[in-house]
Design an enzyme around this catalytic site. Structure first.
Site, short mmCIF file in Angstrom:
data_model
loop_
_atom_site.label_atom_id
_atom_site.label_comp_id
_atom_site.label_asym_id
_atom_site.label_seq_id
_atom_site.Cartn_x
_atom_site.Cartn_y
_atom_site.Cartn_z
N LYS A 35 0.82 -1.21 0.00
CA LYS A 35 0.00 0.00 0.00
C LYS A 35 0.86 1.25 0.00
O LYS A 35 1.61 1.52 0.93
CB LYS A 35 -0.92 0.01 1.22
CG LYS A 35 -1.82 1.25 1.27
CD LYS A 35 -2.71 1.25 2.50
CE LYS A 35 -3.57 2.52 2.56
NZ LYS A 35 -4.47 2.52 3.73
N SER B 161 -8.94 3.58 2.18
CA SER B 161 -7.88 4.13 1.36
C SER B 161 -6.96 3.08 0.73
O SER B 161 -6.09 3.43 -0.07
CB SER B 161 -7.03 5.08 2.22
OG SER B 161 -6.43 4.38 3.31
N SER C 270 -10.21 1.25 6.22
CA SER C 270 -9.49 1.39 4.96
C SER C 270 -9.07 0.07 4.32
O SER C 270 -8.65 0.06 3.16
CB SER C 270 -8.25 2.27 5.15
OG SER C 270 -8.63 3.60 5.41
#
Length: 409
Positions: free
Chosen positions: A76, A131, A155
């Site tokens: 990520k 996210s 997220s």
């Protein structure tokens, strides 16, 4: 044909049936072919990935048996390698940085890749969530079998739900985190429950645990404060009913009510205080150096709403998990929204309570809505009981037609 699992690929590399360099080359080719339209990756590290894959093959040739030998993964964000050390040591090969939200929006359920906005693999006019947007999209589209995430309000779980994959958030505070609010925890996005378990074993160092019998579970539509849309609620409730009907979980004797306080004010206050300027601006806090969690600062707890909401919810959740093993809810209150945003609704309404409380949680595929996009079933356990979440995920996956991860259309 469904994509291979991380566990299956690693076994093939360890046994010499596949080479890590070939597995990784295949992942890079898929990214070159599909990511211009998908936007799942912000960066792709072709040369570095090829070198790491060759190193894994050399380790195997020397007699090592890495648990995740040769598994291509996304990490990520551009700094994701900083937290991927354990996975790399276990044989994973990072192939690139997955997309996260760009600047300009207060909402974080989107991603910005090298080729533009990240799209949902099920519908390009919908967001994948965020996210950990690129990680979910990359796994759902079969570009990589495993991608890392972090979860400060949902997220990992929200994009897992909207992309039809499995998303695990671990217990807050168990592993180091750069997030001084204490709200964020590491997580992973995968297609298969076995891959989530493999990730957890590498991260935690825990071996194969004893088998768990049927676990007691309760379903909460909205945790006492949220108002989910009818369709995500119906699909999640139906998935829960199937778990009960097949004996994978059992209902407790008697009523086990749960009504939490809305965590939004406390979460937002903690997040604001966690910003560097916010922490240093707190009166009477002369030195915040060495403070790892702003919840340890007495002045933060005195921000209106923080202590009261946390204390009430912590007591109620402790009472709940004293009687049952699992709490299940819809993962999100609404389905995947368009690229213009969620409007005035919080997609985090059902997830961020467990960042505030620190409980581990996992999102499992619950079905497909009328819009053609997946929705999720959130499963929450007591602190440190990731094994219970993974056991339910594996059992549900093994029973065809219950919670099987949907395939990308």
């Amino acid at each position: 044909m469904p994509p291979a699992s991380a566990v299956g690929l690693a076994a093939a590399v360890r046994e010499g049936r596949l080479r890590a360099v070939d597995v990784v080359a295949g992942a890079l080719e898929r990214i070159r072919r599909e990511d211009r339209a998908l936007g799942a990756f912000a960066e792709v590290w072709e040369d570095a990935a090829a070198e790491r894959a060759a190193e894994v093959d050399a380790r195997v040739a020397a007699g090592e048996r890495p648990a995740l030998a040769g598994v291509p993964i996304g990490v990520k964000g551009r700094h994701g390698l900083r937290t991927a050390g354990a996975l790399v040591a276990a044989g994973c090969v990072p192939v690139g940085a997955t997309a996260v939200p760009g600047p300009g929006t207060p909402w974080q359920t989107w991603g910005l890749g090298a080729h533009g906005r990240t799209v949902n693999p099920w519908r390009a006019d919908r967001t994948p969530g965020g996210s950990s947007a690129g990680s979910a999209a990359a796994v759902a589209a079969g570009l990589v079998p495993l991608a890392t995430g972090s979860d400060g309000a949902g997220s990992v779980r929200i994009p897992a739900a909207w992309c039809g994959v499995v998303g695990l958030k671990v217990t807050n505070g168990r592993f180091p985190s750069a997030d001084r609010t204490g709200l964020a925890a590491p997580g992973v996005l995968v297609r298969y429950a076995a891959d989530a378990e493999a990730y957890w074993r590498v991260l935690s160092g825990e071996g194969q645990g004893p088998g768990l019998g049927p676990l007691t579970a309760v379903f909460s539509p909205g945790l006492g404060f949220a108002d989910p849309d009818p369709e995500p609620l119906h699909l999640a409730r139906t998935a829960f009913a199937r778990l009960v009907e097949t004996g994978l979980v059992r209902l407790p004797r008697g009523e086990v009510p749960l009504r939490l306080e809305d965590p939004a004010p406390a979460w937002l206050a903690l997040r604001a205080a966690g910003a560097t300027s916010g922490v240093r601006g707190l009166r009477n806090v002369r030195d915040v150096r060495g403070v790892r969690d702003v919840r340890d600062i007495p002045e933060v707890l005195e921000i209106p709403g923080v202590r009261g909401v946390r204390d009430v919810n912590d007591r109620r959740l402790a009472a709940l998990f004293g009687r049952v093993d699992l709490l299940l809810t819809p993962t999100t209150p609404h389905p995947a929204h368009g690229h213009d945003g969620p409007g005035d609704r919080y997609s985090t309404a059902l997830t961020w309570a467990f960042n505030l409380s620190g409980h581990p949680a996992i999102s499992l595929p619950a079905g497909i809505g009328e819009d053609g996009c997946p929705v999720g079933l959130q499963v929450v356990a007591a602190h440190g009981r990731e094994a219970a979440l993974l056991a339910v995920a594996a059992a549900a996956e093994a029973r065809a037609g219950i919670l099987g991860t949907p395939l990308k259309p």
